[in-house]
Structures are given as structure tokens and as C-alpha cells.
Design an enzyme around this catalytic site. Structure first.
Site, PDB file in Angstrom:
ATOM      1  N   ASP A  79       0.801  -1.236  -0.156  1.00 31.51           N
ATOM      2  CA  ASP A  79      -0.053   0.029   0.438  1.00 31.51           C
ATOM      3  C   ASP A  79       0.816   1.682   0.198  1.00 31.51           C
ATOM      4  O   ASP A  79       1.512   1.163   0.470  1.00 31.51           O
ATOM      5  CB  ASP A  79      -0.736   0.250   1.166  1.00 31.51           C
ATOM      6  N   GLU A 137      -1.045  -1.956   5.104  1.00 31.91           N
ATOM      7  CA  GLU A 137       0.000  -1.637   5.400  1.00 31.91           C
ATOM      8  C   GLU A 137      -0.007  -0.969   7.403  1.00 31.91           C
ATOM      9  O   GLU A 137       0.010  -1.091   8.138  1.00 31.91           O
ATOM     10  CB  GLU A 137       1.742  -2.195   6.113  1.00 31.91           C
TER      11      GLU A 137
END
Length: 401
Positions: A79, A137
Site C-alpha cells: 500500500d 500495512e
């Protein structure tokens, strides 16, 4: 004799950098990594791995070695962050307000190339490798993956992950056992007093004074209530109060983080959260102020297992041997949800340096000018590949022949 790992990584370096730059140009926020996940999924399928999804945009690839053995999980996060990029690269973000400002584009590309190399030599592997490309995350999705069974089917014996760090010179590697990244908690504190005119403060209850007292008193927690051998950082990052100079506001909002290199929830006696609220409660009572506290646990500390770390540290020495790079110590108070995995299975989280002042890759993580020295990517790949072989095959080898 097959080519050694270092040579094979060098042969794939152009593809490695191309992958990283493509992901960098098309960053996606947590749980929105649809393009990224699709590319990873197709790539792993083309390698002949067993591929599945988890948590929507999470991708898992299973590589079964030619001989039975343990299962090692390798994890990369995919991400990006809600930041406007301020670099001048031709491959800068094409998505306004979204940027890979933490190196996850590098993590993803490194593990894809590692999967390719390890797949080429699957016959030599004793056991199974589970490649996990984790979404979100930045908002602690690792806990959700554990709940959905990422450590099962097959059952994971150990887990290894990495982070590119601009605070470490390019190519240097760190693999320490014990705590290396912090437990992370976020708080929001709202103080409510009684608003009024600054000319008549006696007719008001000033929450700003209460806030000032709380900020100062909270500092005694790490200074007087916790051992100096247990690093703890309580930081107020935001204070919002008032609209004009001559009005005492009704409320004050304070936000910040609490970090520590231990699991505060398992400490004897008062927890860190309870200590924090005790001081707030009594300061507010002394100042006739009401309070509301929102306290959110984000992730546990990352604590590296000594046995798994020993394999990775020996690998690091092997990778940098004969170069001007070093194996260096490194511990940070930054949080990482990788600690959710090591709550259940032994593992280690190592760091690869990508900091180079001349290349302007020395900006801190989450900065709009953040960038990585791409020369460090190949070392990350070599660490993944060699660590996996050394763990599964139980011997130090730089050759898969």
C-alpha cells in the site's frame, strides 16, 4: 553448475527497477490496491505458483520445493500513503494525493523477483515458501490476515520480512534479534471546560491550562514510572483550541502517539494506557475539567526471534562479504504491523539501507520528497532468496547448483 544468486539478481535488476517504478507511478491506498494486486497475482501465476487472495487485495503465492521440509513465509507490503509527491522523477505518482512514501513499491518488486529466482530452483528447496503480499500495512491489516488464516494452510514455521530504510546508508543491512520496531498506540483526548471572555477568566474553566498541565505531567511517565531500559515515547502531535485571541474556548482536542519497545499490555501492574489515563483524570479533577479519551492500540512491537535472526544475520554477512557494505545495528521507534505475525510464529524483520544524500534519498519516511536509492533493491532481493534457502535447507550456500 548453476549461476550463483548474486549473478542471477544482477541479470534481473533491470526488471526489478522497472517493476518498482511502475508501482511508484501508480500508488494505491490501503485496501484499494486493485491494480497492484492484479499485477502481482498474474506475475505469480505465470511463475506456476498456487495463488490466492486474502483481505480483498492481499495476494498469496505458494511455492512447493522439490523435497519436504518446513514452511517459510516471506512478506511484503503493497500500500501507499495519502501524500502529494514532491519529487521531480519522470516516474513520479500519477495519482494526485497518493504516493509511495514508505518504500512499499520497492518491497513489492523485490519479493516478486525473489519469487522468480526461487521458483527457478524449486527442485533444490527443502520445504515450502509462502509469499504474502499484504495490503493496508499503514492501517495494520496484518491482524486481519492472521484472523483469516494467513499462517495456516500450510502452517507457517517462520516468517521473514524487510523494510527499506533511508536512515541507513545504501546497501548496508541490519538483522538484530530482540525488539527492533515499536508497539504503536494512538490517542485522542478531548478536554471540556467553560468558555468565556479572556478579560474575565475567573468566570470560565480554561481547558487550555488543563491541556498544558497534562502535557507536562505526562512526561513523568517515561521519566519516573518506567525503567530506562524500556524505551517509551509519548508525543502530542496535534493541539486544537480556540478561534480568536480574546475568547477562552470551551474545548481542547489533543492527539498523539504512544510507542514502546515492549508489549505494554503484558506489563505487570498498571498498563501504559492506564498510567496515561490516571494522570489525565487527576489533572482534570484538579482543574475542574471534563475529559473524553479515545485510545487505540495499533500494533505490537516487532520482536525478532534469535534463532531465525541468526540465519538472516549470517545471510547478511554473506551478502555483503567482499563489498564496502556492512551489517549494522538498527532499532527504531517506528511501528510496523509485522509484529502481528511474530506474536504467533518465530520470525525476523531485517532492514536494507537505501539512504544516499547525493541522490537525495535521505528524506525520512512519509515525507513528500521521500525516495529510495534503487541500488539497494538488488541487495534486498538477494537477502530474500538466500535467507529462504539457508532457512529451509539448513546450510549456508550462495549457490543453488
Amino acid at each position: 553448475m548453476s549461476p550463483d544468486i548474486k549473478t542471477r539478481v544482477k541479470e534481473l535488476e533491470e526488471e526489478l527497477i522497472a517493476l518498482r517504478r511502475d508501482f511508484h507511478m501508480h500508488p494505491e491506498l490501503g485496501l484499494e490496491e486493485h491494480r497492484t494486486a492484479g499485477i502481482v497475482e498474474t506475475y505469480l501465476e505465470n511463475l506456476g505458483l498456487e495463488v490466492s487472495r486474502m483481505c480483498g487485495t492481499g495476494v498469496i503465492g505458494i511455492l512447493k520445493g522439490g523435497q519436504p521440509g518446513k514452511t517459510l513465509m516471506l512478506r511484503a507490503d503493497i500500500d501507499a500513503l495519502p501524500i502529494d509527491e514532491m519529487t521531480d522523477h519522470e516516474f513520479k505518482s500519477l495519482n494526485p494525493g497518493v504516493m509511495h512514501a514508505c518504500g512499499h513499491d520497492g518491497h513489492t518488486s523485490m519479493m516478486m523477483i525473489a519469487a522468480k529466482i526461487l521458483t527457478e530452483y524449486r527442485a533444490s528447496l527443502k520445504g515450502t515458501i509462502k509469499f504474502v503480499f499484504q495490503p493496508n500495512e499503514e492501517n495494520a491489516c496484518a491482524a486481519d490476515m492472521v484472523k483469516e488464516g494467513v499462517l495456516q494452510n500450510p502452517s507457517v514455521d517462520a516468517v521473514v520480512g524487510t523494510h527499506l530504510m533511508t536512515s541507513i546508508p545504501t546497501g548496508n543491512v541490519s538483522a538484530d534479534d530482540g525488539p527492533v520496531m515499536a508497539e504503536s498506540n494512538v490517542f485522542k483526548l478531548t478536554l471540556t471546560g467553560k468558555g468565556g471572555h479572556t478579560a474575565m477568566p475567573d468566570e470560565s474553566i480554561d481547558p487550555i491550562v488543563t491541556a498544558a498541565n497534562i502535557i507536562q505531567q505526562i512526561q513523568t511517565i517515561q521519566a519516573r514510572e518506567i525503567s530506562s531500559h524500556k524505551p517509551t515515547a509519548i508525543v502530542f502531535g496535534s493541539i486544537k483550541a480556540g478561534t480568536i485571541a480574546n475568547i477562552i474556548p470551551e474545548t481542547v482536542e489533543l492527539e498523539g502517539t504512544i510507542r514502546c519497545l515492549y508489549d505494554s499490555r503484558k506489563e505487570p501492574g498498571e498498563t501504559l494506557c492506564e498510567k496515561f489515563e490516571r494522570i489525565i483524570k487527576h489533572v482534570c479533577a484538579a482543574n475542574r475539567t471534563e475529559y473524553e479519551l479515545e485510545y487505540t492500540f495499533i500494533n505490537p512491537p516487532v520482536v525478532n526471534d534469535p534463532d531465525v535472526t541468526a540465519v538472516v544475520r549470517e545471510t547478511a554477512a554473506q551478502v555483503v562479504e567482499g563489498t564496502d557494505k556492512k551489517v549494522v545495528p538498527y532499532v527504531t521507534m517506528i511501528g510496523e504491523d509485522f509484529g502481528e505475525f511474530t506474536q504467533d510464529v518465530p520470525g525476523t524483520f531485517f532492514f536494507v539501507g537505501v539512504g544516499n544524500k547525493e541522490k537525495k534519498t535521505d528524506f525520512p519516511h512519509h515525507h513528500p520528497r521521500f525516495d529510495i536509492d534503487e541500488d539497494g533493491l538488488a541487495i534486498g532481493v538477494e537477502m530474500h532468496v538466500t535467507s529462504a534457502i539457508n532457512y529451509l535447507n539448513g546450510q549456508m550456500r550462495n549457490d543453488l547448483g
